[in-house]
Design a protein around this motif. Sequence first.
Motif, short mmCIF file in Angstrom:
data_model
loop_
_atom_site.label_atom_id
_atom_site.label_comp_id
_atom_site.label_asym_id
_atom_site.label_seq_id
_atom_site.Cartn_x
_atom_site.Cartn_y
_atom_site.Cartn_z
N SER A 117 13.93 -3.07 2.42
CA SER A 117 12.97 -1.97 2.61
C SER A 117 11.59 -2.51 2.93
O SER A 117 11.09 -3.37 2.21
CB SER A 117 12.89 -1.13 1.33
N LEU A 118 11.03 -2.01 3.99
CA LEU A 118 9.67 -2.40 4.39
C LEU A 118 9.11 -1.26 5.24
O LEU A 118 9.60 -1.00 6.33
CB LEU A 118 9.70 -3.71 5.18
N ASP A 119 8.11 -0.57 4.73
CA ASP A 119 7.61 0.64 5.39
C ASP A 119 6.41 0.41 6.29
O ASP A 119 5.95 1.33 6.94
CB ASP A 119 7.22 1.69 4.33
N THR A 120 5.88 -0.80 6.24
CA THR A 120 4.69 -1.07 7.04
C THR A 120 4.62 -2.55 7.40
O THR A 120 5.12 -3.40 6.67
CB THR A 120 3.41 -0.66 6.26
N LEU A 121 3.98 -2.81 8.54
CA LEU A 121 3.76 -4.20 8.95
C LEU A 121 2.31 -4.60 8.71
O LEU A 121 1.83 -5.58 9.26
CB LEU A 121 4.14 -4.36 10.43
N GLN A 122 1.64 -3.80 7.89
CA GLN A 122 0.23 -4.11 7.57
C GLN A 122 0.09 -4.34 6.08
O GLN A 122 0.48 -3.50 5.26
CB GLN A 122 -0.65 -2.95 8.03
N LYS A 123 -0.52 -5.47 5.77
CA LYS A 123 -0.66 -5.91 4.37
C LYS A 123 -1.37 -4.86 3.50
O LYS A 123 -0.92 -4.54 2.41
CB LYS A 123 -1.44 -7.23 4.37
N ASP A 124 -2.45 -4.30 4.01
CA ASP A 124 -3.21 -3.32 3.21
C ASP A 124 -2.39 -2.07 2.93
O ASP A 124 -2.41 -1.51 1.85
CB ASP A 124 -4.49 -2.88 3.96
N ARG A 125 -1.68 -1.64 3.98
CA ARG A 125 -0.88 -0.42 3.79
C ARG A 125 0.30 -0.69 2.85
O ARG A 125 0.72 0.19 2.10
CB ARG A 125 -0.40 0.10 5.16
N PHE A 126 0.81 -1.90 2.88
CA PHE A 126 1.90 -2.26 1.95
C PHE A 126 1.42 -2.08 0.51
O PHE A 126 2.10 -1.50 -0.32
CB PHE A 126 2.33 -3.71 2.19
N LEU A 127 0.21 -2.57 0.26
CA LEU A 127 -0.37 -2.45 -1.09
C LEU A 127 -0.56 -0.98 -1.45
O LEU A 127 -0.24 -0.54 -2.57
CB LEU A 127 -1.71 -3.20 -1.12
N LEU A 128 -1.02 -0.21 -0.49
CA LEU A 128 -1.24 1.22 -0.72
C LEU A 128 0.08 1.93 -1.05
O LEU A 128 0.16 2.74 -1.97
CB LEU A 128 -1.86 1.84 0.55
N MET A 129 1.14 1.59 -0.33
CA MET A 129 2.40 2.31 -0.49
C MET A 129 3.22 1.83 -1.67
O MET A 129 3.98 2.59 -2.26
CB MET A 129 3.24 2.21 0.81
N THR A 130 3.10 0.54 -2.01
CA THR A 130 3.96 0.01 -3.08
C THR A 130 3.18 -0.32 -4.35
O THR A 130 3.77 -0.65 -5.38
CB THR A 130 4.65 -1.30 -2.63
N LYS A 131 1.87 -0.29 -4.24
CA LYS A 131 0.94 -0.64 -5.34
C LYS A 131 1.13 -2.08 -5.83
O LYS A 131 0.74 -2.42 -6.95
CB LYS A 131 1.06 0.35 -6.49
N ARG A 132 1.72 -2.91 -5.02
CA ARG A 132 1.88 -4.32 -5.39
C ARG A 132 1.59 -5.20 -4.17
O ARG A 132 1.96 -4.85 -3.05
CB ARG A 132 3.32 -4.61 -5.88
N ASP A 133 0.99 -6.37 -4.42
CA ASP A 133 0.56 -7.25 -3.34
C ASP A 133 1.68 -8.24 -2.98
O ASP A 133 1.60 -9.41 -3.31
CB ASP A 133 -0.71 -7.99 -3.83
N GLN A 134 2.71 -7.74 -2.34
CA GLN A 134 3.90 -8.58 -2.11
C GLN A 134 4.28 -8.67 -0.63
O GLN A 134 5.38 -9.08 -0.30
CB GLN A 134 5.10 -7.98 -2.88
#
Length: 326
Positions: A117-134
């Motif tokens: 599962s990966l909903d975004t190719l942008q690091k900032d948006r990943f953090l926004l969507m998953t609340k974790r810096d992974q």
Amino acid sequence: MIVDGFNRKHDYLRISLTDNCNLRCFYCMPEEEYAFTPTSKLMQVDEIESIAKIFVSQGVKKIRLTGGEPLVRKDAAEIIMRLSKLPIKLTLTTNATRLHEFIDVINDAGINSINISLDTLQKDRFLLMTKRDQYERVMSNIELMIENNIHVKVNAVVMKGLNDIEINDFIEWTRLKPIHVRFIEFMPFDGNKWNRDRVVTWQEILEVAKNKFDIIPLDREQHDTAKKYQATGHIGTFAVISTMSAPFCGDCNRMRLTADGKMKNCLFSTSETDLLTPFRNSEDIIPMIYQSIRDKKEALGGQFTTDLEKIEISKLENRSMITIGG
Ligand code: SAM
Ligand code: SF4
């Protein structure tokens, strides 16, 4: 063979190993304080193996491990190895954050395809969507899977105003990468703030893709849950899982087992059948499995139709996705 009232043969079981997760995707995990199921209530390794064997004895040919995040379970490696001995195709759906710890197990178990599962190719948006810096860890683990010749299917839930501007970035990614990106229509579950206005449909996704790429439809295989495509000249492929606008219930072959041992005959079923308690009481659970499948509704758990305007989220009965197992 487990057959329902609509003559659909059920030979695919998804087993959730846990409702625990190390990410916090808002569309999956309820926002309010969420208490994970205590370990004693989860199926234990021996129970998972024995119940899986019962399903296999009734014709199951494919098992997918899911969750929650299946790889946060401490005994995940043992479960994978035990199930790999069964005469089935074994696979996994994961958020990929821990795949590097499991690469040997995955290879030893003969797993050659994984859904990530990966909903975004942008690091900032990943953090926004998953609340974790992974984000970086997930990307490096996707590379690790490709290096190990494991087929990667990337699941991306598309939501209007959030990550829909990345549809063509994901397709661009397939130009040189041998991956299969699957755009998933946003589905309603308990506590996930679903709103029809946030759903980006299969037709809308294709429109966006056609604006930039020359798209070829690919053949559909039996039981496929996705409509598959390839952009001309790309190594990888993409697809849309159109559960909301054009579901694939007609030849559904899937059954689900929650981490606490409840069988669900459909992702959207209102009822569930407790298999773990009777199993622990040494009862024969085979008739219960058959009864559950006989009760399966023709489409979408009998709860809604593709007319999104008519869906009343407050009237839907279901667990949250994290407790079902995607
Ligand atoms: N933790 C693992 C993962 O994220 O891949 C496995 C469990 S997760 C519940 C399985 C899949 O369900 C993921 O691809 C996730 O994006 C998808 N999913 C969760 N909630 C969803 C929703 N409301 N609509 C559509 N897909 C959803
Ligand atoms: Fe965890 Fe997967 Fe749900 Fe995200 S989608 S919260 S990674 S279980």
